[in-house]
Structures are given as structure tokens and as C-alpha cells.
Design a protein around this motif. Structure first.
Motif, PDB file in Angstrom:
ATOM      1  N   ARG A 184       0.833  -1.212   0.000  1.00 21.43           N
ATOM      2  CA  ARG A 184       0.000   0.000   0.000  1.00 21.43           C
ATOM      3  C   ARG A 184       0.865   1.259   0.000  1.00 21.43           C
ATOM      4  N   ARG A 185       1.912   1.256   0.835  1.00 19.26           N
ATOM      5  CA  ARG A 185       2.802   2.426   0.875  1.00 19.26           C
ATOM      6  C   ARG A 185       3.502   2.627  -0.459  1.00 19.26           C
TER       7      ARG A 185
ATOM      8  N   ASP B  52       2.334   1.736  -3.419  1.00 16.64           N
ATOM      9  CA  ASP B  52       1.338   2.268  -4.361  1.00 16.64           C
ATOM     10  C   ASP B  52       1.074   3.743  -4.094  1.00 16.64           C
ATOM     11  N   GLU B  53       0.982   4.117  -2.811  1.00 18.44           N
ATOM     12  CA  GLU B  53       0.749   5.524  -2.473  1.00 18.44           C
ATOM     13  C   GLU B  53       1.917   6.393  -2.918  1.00 18.44           C
TER      14      GLU B  53
ATOM     15  N   ARG C  93       1.655   6.836  -6.629  1.00 25.99           N
ATOM     16  CA  ARG C  93       0.613   7.806  -6.970  1.00 25.99           C
ATOM     17  C   ARG C  93       1.062   9.237  -6.655  1.00 25.99           C
ATOM     18  N   ALA C  94       1.763   9.416  -5.521  1.00 25.46           N
ATOM     19  CA  ALA C  94       2.260  10.752  -5.163  1.00 25.46           C
ATOM     20  C   ALA C  94       3.283  11.240  -6.189  1.00 25.46           C
TER      21      ALA C  94
ATOM     22  N   ARG D 193       1.388  12.271  -9.240  1.00 29.05           N
ATOM     23  CA  ARG D 193       0.733  13.570  -9.034  1.00 29.05           C
ATOM     24  C   ARG D 193       1.741  14.712  -9.134  1.00 29.05           C
TER      25      ARG D 193
END
Length: 209
Positions: free
Chosen positions: A136-137, A139-140, A143-144, A147
């Protein structure tokens, strides 16, 4: 120092889509998270804790890992299960007569798990939880990063647009200044001509008398 107490695992079961699913987890909440459920299946009566010895043994061997089997079957739970074999292939497929299943024998008593096995299963579950959290980290972070890249691209494009707009406005202002000067020259020329024309027309009129 005392060792960290590990949570006792329980086996939970539900049916989602084409599969029955089971997982060894310390709580209903943890089971719902492992299934990726968006609602409380336990409150809806769609999930339950099970003490079936075969299911418990399978899930305790892979704590935190969601195991599956085709919905409605009584086969073993595995990490990769095929689709139910009795799915109809469209309306044209004839329905087979359901075969009566043999009466199930009395459920075997739950297998007893000693403390060492329980601790091993709990440790494996926590390891699986850490792995999912790391994913999860990751993937985050991805994504960051995406962005941030998109924000930089937007900022660069906006800066180029603002620069082009300022250049256009400067040129438009120059043209407007030149147009004003030309209009003033044209008005001055028209006034000079009107004055000269009137004077010459008067001279023509006098010459005709």
C-alpha cells in the motif's frame, strides 16, 4: 524484555461472486479488509466465523492470505481456485439434473492447535499484514510521484501560456498605440484637406463670376 503478545487468529468465511472465501485473521474487521469488502458482510449475514477443521487448517497454514474455492462446492480452499464447473453457458445450454449429494458425515471435531502452532500462525499473519502495508505504501508513493509529475507538467504549461499571453498583450498594446497615432494623423490630414478644399473652391467660384 517480555515478548510482544500476538493476536489469536480465527477463521472467517464468506461468499463473493463466483467464490467462497476464507481467511485466518484476528478480527472480523481484519477479515473484511483482507477480502476488500466495502460493507460489513457480518452484519449482513453474508460472512461468519467457522470452526470447520479442514477450512481452519488451510487458513492457519497461510494466515492473512485469502483462500478460495468455487461457490457452492465443498472442495478444499486454495490461493488459486477455478470457476464453478456448473456455470450455464448462455440460455442454450441445457440444465443438468441436480445430483443428490451423499449425506454428510458428522462433522469432525476441530483439530486442536498447540501454542507453538498458534504463535507461528499469528506471526505469519502479521508478516502478511506487513507485506500488504508495504505494498500500500509503495502504491501511495507511486501515486504521489505521478501527481507531482503531473503538477510540474501543468505548472510548466501554465507558465508557457502566461508568457505567451503577456507577449500578445504587449504587441496588441503597441498596435493599438500605432493605430491611435494613425487615426490622429488621418484626422489632421482630413482637417487640412477640408480647409484647403474650401479655400480652392472659393477661388474657383470667384473666377467664374
Amino acid at each position: 524484555m517480555p515478548k510482544k503478545l500476538q493476536r489469536k487468529l480465527k477463521t472467517y468465511q464468506t461468499s463473493l461472486g463466483f467464490y467462497d472465501q476464507a481467511v485466518a485473521a484476528p478480527s472480523m474487521k481484519a477479515a473484511l479488509e483482507a477480502w476488500g469488502a466495502s460493507s460489513n458482510l457480518f452484519h449482513q449475514g453474508a460472512a461468519k466465523e467457522t470452526d470447520d477443521p479442514d477450512i481452519v487448517a488451510a487458513t492457519m497454514a497461510s494466515p492473512g492470505v485469502v483462500l478460495r474455492r468455487p461457490v457452492g462446492s465443498d472442495g478444499p480452499f486454495t490461493e488459486s481456485a477455478g470457476l464453478p464447473t456448473d456455470l450455464a453457458d448462455g440460455e442454450a445450454r441445457p440444465k443438468r439434473k441436480s445430483k443428490k449429494r451423499p449425506a454428510k458425515t458428522a462433522k469432525k471435531p476441530p483439530r486442536k492447535t498447540d501454542d507453538q502452532q498458534a504463535r507461528k500462525a499469528a506471526a505469519a499473519f502479521e508478516k502478511e499484514e506487513r507485506r500488504r502495508e508495504a505494498e500500500r505504501r509503495k502504491d501511495e508513493a507511486a501515486r504521489a510521484k505521478e501527481r507531482a509529475r503531473r503538477d510540474r507538467a501543468v505548472a510548466s504549461a501554465q507558465a508557457a501560456l502566461d508568457k505567451a499571453r503577456r507577449a500578445h498583450e504587449a504587441r496588441a498594446e503597441e498596435i493599438e498605440t500605432e493605430r491611435t497615432a494613425i487615426d490622429e494623423r488621418a484626422e489632421a490630414e482630413q482637417a487640412r484637406w477640408d480647409k484647403q478644399r474650401m479655400k480652392l473652391e472659393e477661388a474657383v467660384r470667384r473666377a467664374r463670376e
